[in-house]
Scaffold this motif. Structure first.
Motif, short mmCIF file in Angstrom:
data_model
loop_
_atom_site.label_atom_id
_atom_site.label_comp_id
_atom_site.label_asym_id
_atom_site.label_seq_id
_atom_site.Cartn_x
_atom_site.Cartn_y
_atom_site.Cartn_z
N GLN A 1 -0.50 0.91 1.78
CA GLN A 1 0.74 1.46 1.25
C GLN A 1 1.63 1.86 2.41
O GLN A 1 1.15 2.33 3.45
CB GLN A 1 0.43 2.69 0.39
CG GLN A 1 1.63 3.26 -0.34
CD GLN A 1 1.23 4.34 -1.33
OE1 GLN A 1 0.06 4.58 -1.59
NE2 GLN A 1 2.23 4.99 -1.89
N ILE B 1 3.53 -5.21 -10.18
CA ILE B 1 4.52 -6.03 -9.49
C ILE B 1 3.97 -7.43 -9.25
O ILE B 1 4.65 -8.44 -9.45
CB ILE B 1 4.94 -5.36 -8.17
CG1 ILE B 1 5.58 -4.00 -8.49
CG2 ILE B 1 5.88 -6.26 -7.36
CD1 ILE B 1 5.72 -3.08 -7.30
N VAL C 1 -0.69 -5.62 -7.00
CA VAL C 1 0.36 -4.79 -6.40
C VAL C 1 0.93 -3.93 -7.52
O VAL C 1 1.44 -4.46 -8.51
CB VAL C 1 1.46 -5.63 -5.74
CG1 VAL C 1 2.53 -4.73 -5.13
CG2 VAL C 1 0.87 -6.57 -4.69
N THR C 2 0.78 -2.61 -7.38
CA THR C 2 1.28 -1.70 -8.40
C THR C 2 2.40 -0.84 -7.84
O THR C 2 2.41 -0.49 -6.66
CB THR C 2 0.15 -0.77 -8.91
OG1 THR C 2 -0.41 -0.08 -7.82
CG2 THR C 2 -0.92 -1.54 -9.63
N GLY C 3 3.32 -0.51 -8.71
CA GLY C 3 4.37 0.43 -8.39
C GLY C 3 4.13 1.71 -9.16
O GLY C 3 3.75 1.67 -10.33
N THR D 1 4.80 1.67 -3.77
CA THR D 1 4.03 0.46 -3.98
C THR D 1 2.71 0.53 -3.25
O THR D 1 2.65 0.86 -2.07
CB THR D 1 4.84 -0.76 -3.48
OG1 THR D 1 6.09 -0.79 -4.14
CG2 THR D 1 4.10 -2.06 -3.76
#
Length: 150
Positions: free
Chosen positions: A118, A77, A86-88, A99
């Protein structure tokens, strides 16, 4: 390698902070390079794919100690090299991805403060995610300790 960890939980949010005895760039490479990531996360060989850019996809198949495999997929993201990732993560039955935020800060002496956070929908989800993130940080810490000894 010393690693300090602080944990803060607020509602359904958790934050884990570790101090690692390696430079930020080494932590970033470990988290964003498929071969390094696979070595410290317990991913099945050849299953990690990463397109580390906003909107890029990632996937990995994680292997539990008893041999069970869990395929995971998601997207990036936000990507700020050596600073923020930032990972989804795609979650079956959920419209929006879960996220997770990784923030990195350079400290004196070539050390890095790594903070994972998170926000989850329930206390149970938060507890499971926090346990998983603690395991990630444990694996990262051990991997970086070994890498710095090479």
């Amino acid at each position: 390698m010393s690693a300090e960890q602080e944990t803060a939980a607020d509602g359904f949010t958790y934050t884990l902070t570790r101090t690692l005895d390696v430079p930020v760039a080494a932590v970033w490479r470990a988290w964003t390079t498929a071969d390094q990531y696979a070595r410290w996360t317990g991913a099945a060989e050849g299953t990690v794919e990463m397109d580390v850019r906003p909107g890029g996809a990632w996937k990995a198949t994680m292997v539990t100690p008893d041999g069970q495999q869990f395929p995971l997929t998601g997207s990036y993201i936000e990507v700020e090299t050596d600073r923020r990732l930032v990972t989804g993560m795609d979650v079956p039955g959920r419209a929006e991805p879960a996220t997770m935020v990784l923030d990195l800060a350079a400290l004196d002496g070539g050390r890095t403060e790594a903070t994972l956070s998170q926000t989850c929908d329930t206390a149970e989800e938060r507890d499971m995610a926090e346990q998983g993130s603690t395991m990630l940080l444990d694996g990262l810490t051990a991997f970086l300790a070994g890498a710095s000894e090479d």
